[in-house]
Design a protein around this motif. Sequence first.
Motif, PDB file in Angstrom:
ATOM      1  N   LEU A  14       3.839   9.761  -2.698  1.00  0.00           N
ATOM      2  CA  LEU A  14       2.971   8.622  -2.456  1.00  0.00           C
ATOM      3  C   LEU A  14       1.632   9.094  -1.914  1.00  0.00           C
ATOM      4  O   LEU A  14       1.564   9.824  -0.924  1.00  0.00           O
ATOM      5  CB  LEU A  14       3.612   7.655  -1.459  1.00  0.00           C
ATOM      6  N   SER A  15       0.551   8.655  -2.537  1.00  0.00           N
ATOM      7  CA  SER A  15      -0.794   9.052  -2.128  1.00  0.00           C
ATOM      8  C   SER A  15      -1.194   8.418  -0.799  1.00  0.00           C
ATOM      9  O   SER A  15      -0.710   7.348  -0.420  1.00  0.00           O
ATOM     10  CB  SER A  15      -1.797   8.627  -3.202  1.00  0.00           C
ATOM     11  N   THR A  16      -2.117   9.060  -0.119  1.00  0.00           N
ATOM     12  CA  THR A  16      -2.691   8.492   1.113  1.00  0.00           C
ATOM     13  C   THR A  16      -3.382   7.165   0.843  1.00  0.00           C
ATOM     14  O   THR A  16      -3.544   6.344   1.748  1.00  0.00           O
ATOM     15  CB  THR A  16      -3.688   9.486   1.754  1.00  0.00           C
ATOM     16  N   GLN A  17      -3.802   6.922  -0.417  1.00  0.00           N
ATOM     17  CA  GLN A  17      -4.441   5.649  -0.763  1.00  0.00           C
ATOM     18  C   GLN A  17      -3.527   4.454  -0.512  1.00  0.00           C
ATOM     19  O   GLN A  17      -3.999   3.330  -0.385  1.00  0.00           O
ATOM     20  CB  GLN A  17      -4.845   5.649  -2.237  1.00  0.00           C
ATOM     21  N   ALA A  18      -2.213   4.683  -0.447  1.00  0.00           N
ATOM     22  CA  ALA A  18      -1.266   3.588  -0.219  1.00  0.00           C
ATOM     23  C   ALA A  18      -1.154   3.219   1.255  1.00  0.00           C
ATOM     24  O   ALA A  18      -0.435   2.285   1.616  1.00  0.00           O
ATOM     25  CB  ALA A  18       0.105   3.958  -0.776  1.00  0.00           C
TER      26      ALA A  18
END
Length: 428
Positions: free
Chosen positions: A119-123
């Motif tokens: 899961l990306s930090t953008q989430a």
Amino acid sequence: MTKTLKRPEVLSPAGTLEKLKVAVDYGADAVFIGGQAYGLRSRAGNFTPDQMREGIAYAHARGAKVYVAANMITHEGNEAGAGEWFRELRDMEIDAVIVSDPALIMIASTDAPGLEIHLSTQASATNYETFEFWKELGLTRVVLAREVTMAEVAEIRKRTNVEIEAFVHGAMCISYSGRCVLSNHMSHRDANRGGCSQSCRWKYDLYEMPFGQERRSLKGEIPEEYSMSSVDMCMIENIPDLIENGVDSLKIEGRMKSIHYVSTVTNCYKAAVDAYLESPAKFEAIKQDLIDELWKVAQRELATGFYYNTPTENEQLFGARRKIPEYKFVAEVVSFDEATMTATIRQRNVLHEGDQIEFYGPGFRHFETTIQDLHTADGDKIDRAPNPMELLTITVPEKVYAGDMVRACKSGLINLYKEDGASMTVRA
């Protein structure tokens, strides 16, 4: 009973195939790259499928992993072809994809079974319940939001066995985990689909707006035109906290940075991890050397982000710069003749006979010398080399290796801001 500490991976940015190889050579346990779709760095030197295959082969042969960032927020139609793309990544043995959009996560899970998903930090994952939610959907690792504190890291680690990836060095986004529309508004470039123009890094005018009167620009009357630009993150002094709190991956930001930056920062964090796992005393003994080394690459001022406190004006780029790097990247070693102690170097910046330079290489190797016997590749003696990428030879006092880097000191450019006669300190 002695606590057994897990070795975290050092995860480095690789904007191009050259940077991937440099990062691996300088100690990265893993690298993250971008393909030509679904990523957030449209201006980075994103990889073609053939370059990916070459990079994967290079990394895997040296025990390193390769992750692909596919962390854009999709609008209608953006997801077309994603299933085929994820299958291609899986089949070329990419170690994981880094995704934020639930639609892309679903497509990767269903259309490319067996492909590991992070899961990306953008989430914006900031708590263990979020980790557990994504675990239920099959994700094996979560990249923390940059807004998480060290106390929260410790609590998350206690409550979940999902792998934790945390940023330790590089640029800080002024918006919450990169969720920003400022670039969309200011330059019509979508930050969440790969086009961020970094509008927060711009300088802005300030206006006086008396009621019922024409606005008046105050340009030149105020000491600072930056409004939102944050300093960079640096956790080199705090590696023990990250290791003790069970962080699995230490992520360095910077897919658009130079090979000088990638090699230096990777070298430092690898040395820090190795030293602390050997003994806390060993880490303390080299800590200042690590800090000094990081200040040899181009970057903004440094702070610890949100890990220990809420950033203040001291973590913003206001006023005169309190510290700047003293060195410039000038060359890389191509080969070395031990019989004549001659290094063949590929020039990256202007060199002069007599320049004070420093060689450095993987494993935190360093030595300083001066340029002597500067010659072109054809053997012509010169006292100045102004042409980038030219092959040159110099005599060196110690053995060097292909892939070692060369810096020159930019004397006179250090700028320590003075306040009340004393140097201001820079938090690192």
